[in-house]
Design an enzyme around this catalytic site. Structure first.
Site, short mmCIF file in Angstrom:
data_model
loop_
_atom_site.label_atom_id
_atom_site.label_comp_id
_atom_site.label_asym_id
_atom_site.label_seq_id
_atom_site.Cartn_x
_atom_site.Cartn_y
_atom_site.Cartn_z
N LYS A 1 0.78 -1.12 -0.05
CA LYS A 1 0.20 -0.26 0.16
C LYS A 1 0.92 1.08 0.20
O LYS A 1 1.80 1.38 0.84
CB LYS A 1 -0.95 -0.04 1.18
CG LYS A 1 -1.84 1.34 1.26
CD LYS A 1 -2.77 1.10 2.59
CE LYS A 1 -2.57 1.55 3.58
NZ LYS A 1 -2.36 3.16 3.67
N ASP B 1 -3.45 4.36 -1.90
CA ASP B 1 -4.49 4.67 -0.71
C ASP B 1 -4.51 6.14 -0.53
O ASP B 1 -3.83 6.90 0.59
CB ASP B 1 -4.07 4.03 0.43
CG ASP B 1 -5.20 4.47 1.82
OD1 ASP B 1 -6.23 4.67 1.43
OD2 ASP B 1 -4.88 4.19 2.96
N LYS C 1 -7.31 8.20 -0.43
CA LYS C 1 -8.51 8.47 0.30
C LYS C 1 -9.12 10.04 -0.53
O LYS C 1 -9.44 10.89 0.23
CB LYS C 1 -8.38 8.82 1.59
CG LYS C 1 -8.00 7.36 2.37
CD LYS C 1 -8.02 7.60 3.77
CE LYS C 1 -7.52 6.58 4.59
NZ LYS C 1 -6.15 6.04 4.55
N ASP D 1 -13.52 14.95 -2.94
CA ASP D 1 -13.65 16.27 -3.60
C ASP D 1 -14.91 16.26 -4.44
O ASP D 1 -15.76 15.33 -4.41
CB ASP D 1 -12.41 16.31 -4.45
CG ASP D 1 -12.16 17.85 -4.52
OD1 ASP D 1 -13.00 18.63 -4.86
OD2 ASP D 1 -10.88 18.26 -4.49
N THR E 1 -10.53 4.11 10.84
CA THR E 1 -10.58 3.31 12.18
C THR E 1 -10.02 4.24 13.48
O THR E 1 -9.84 3.52 14.38
CB THR E 1 -9.30 2.30 12.02
OG1 THR E 1 -8.19 2.64 11.02
CG2 THR E 1 -10.21 1.03 11.01
N ARG F 1 2.79 -0.30 10.79
CA ARG F 1 3.81 -0.22 11.77
C ARG F 1 4.14 -1.55 12.60
O ARG F 1 5.33 -1.99 12.61
CB ARG F 1 3.52 0.93 12.91
CG ARG F 1 3.77 2.31 12.62
CD ARG F 1 2.92 3.18 13.02
NE ARG F 1 1.42 3.09 13.05
CZ ARG F 1 0.72 3.92 13.51
NH1 ARG F 1 1.10 4.95 14.30
NH2 ARG F 1 -0.71 3.80 13.30
O1 C5P Z 1 0.74 1.29 11.06
P1 C5P Z 1 -0.85 0.96 10.90
O2 C5P Z 1 -1.04 -0.64 10.86
O3 C5P Z 1 -1.81 1.55 11.68
O4 C5P Z 1 -1.28 1.35 9.37
C1 C5P Z 1 -2.35 1.31 8.80
C2 C5P Z 1 -2.53 1.94 7.59
O5 C5P Z 1 -3.93 1.82 7.17
C3 C5P Z 1 -2.28 3.19 7.38
O6 C5P Z 1 -1.59 3.41 6.08
C4 C5P Z 1 -3.43 4.16 7.41
O7 C5P Z 1 -3.47 5.29 6.68
C5 C5P Z 1 -4.36 3.07 6.66
N1 C5P Z 1 -5.85 3.40 6.96
C6 C5P Z 1 -6.37 3.18 8.43
N2 C5P Z 1 -7.82 3.34 8.21
C7 C5P Z 1 -8.37 3.58 7.40
C8 C5P Z 1 -8.01 3.40 6.17
C9 C5P Z 1 -6.64 3.22 5.73
O8 C5P Z 1 -5.46 3.11 9.22
N3 C5P Z 1 -9.88 3.54 7.56
#
Ligand code: C5P
Length: 217
Positions: free
Chosen positions: A33, A60, A62, A65, A115, A201
């Site tokens: 991603k 991604d 998002k 607009d 989330t 992460r």
């Molecule tokens: O580091 P972590 O596991 O929290 O990363 C989650 C990834 O998913 C990030 O790149 C974040 O931008 C993405 N994401 C998210 N919640 C969403 C959509 C995408 O955490 N609803």
């Protein structure tokens, strides 16, 4: 769609950090991603690089607009070898239709509620209960025929009848204090019907990256 179900979020500052990390990944076992930070700092070069390495890409950004702007942006994204890309369902039916019209072979995923949001946020932002707000957005997703949605694993139970691709971030196999509020383990998410999980992460910052990938696959 392929049989891969792990999406590794390449949330890196620049091309060098990203390219150093991806040598640890196998394009046959995960999708990658590319998010806002890396795309803003390095642009299309990242997509070309990952594509040449054989990775399927989830871009991604998002988008949210007016319909015309989103249509033109998706038209550009569809020129690249991008498997899936995101728009916010809150952009409404017309914006989603405009995205669908331009998507080519790229799948459009609608972001429901981030989330990082919870009940207190939906009360403050929409004066509405979290589940009601979520269901409203899923209705929009179903009616507008997006290919899939992004949601937390907590909402997967509300989607058991849906044929949408379900992409689930907010995955934590170990307790961790950070910005994700609605989290679940990878096992639970797969069991509850996630088509893909997105992990950043816990993999990119792991002491043993190879072990972490196995753990979340
Ligand atoms: O580091 P972590 O596991 O929290 O990363 C989650 C990834 O998913 C990030 O790149 C974040 O931008 C993405 N994401 C998210 N919640 C969403 C959509 C995408 O955490 N609803």
């Amino acid at each position: 769609m392929s049989s891969k179900r792990l999406i590794v979020a390449l949330d890196f500052k620049n091309f060098d950090e990203m390219s150093e990390f991806v040598v640890r990944l196998d394009p046959n076992s995960c999708v990658v991603k590319v998010g806002l930070q890396l795309f803003i700092s390095e642009g299309n070069k990242v997509l070309d690089f990952l594509s040449a390495k054989g990775f399927e890409i989830f871009l991604d950004l998002k988008l949210h607009d007016i319909p015309n702007t989103v249509n033109k942006a998706i038209e550009e994204i569809a020129q690249f070898n991008v498997l899936m890309t995101t728009i916010h369902l809150q952009g409404g039916m017309e914006m989603i239709a405009a995205a669908n019209q331009a998507k080519g072979n790229t799948k459009i995923l609608g972001v429901s509620l981030l989330t990082s949001l919870d009940e207190s946020d939906t009360q403050m932002l929409y004066n509405n209960n979290f589940n009601i707000q979520f269901n409203n957005l899923i209705n929009v997703a179903e009616k507008s025929e997006v290919d899939g949605i992004v949601c937390s694993s907590m909402e997967l139970a509300l989607l058991s009848d849906s044929n949408l691709i379900k992409v689930v971030p907010g995955i934590r196999n170990l307790k961790q204090i950070d910005d994700q509020k609605r989290v679940m383990t990878s096992k639970e998410a797969y069991k509850n019907g996630a088509s893909y999980i997105v992990v950043g992460r816990p993999i990119t910052q792991a002491n043993n990256i190879e072990e972490a990938i196995k753990e979340y696959s």
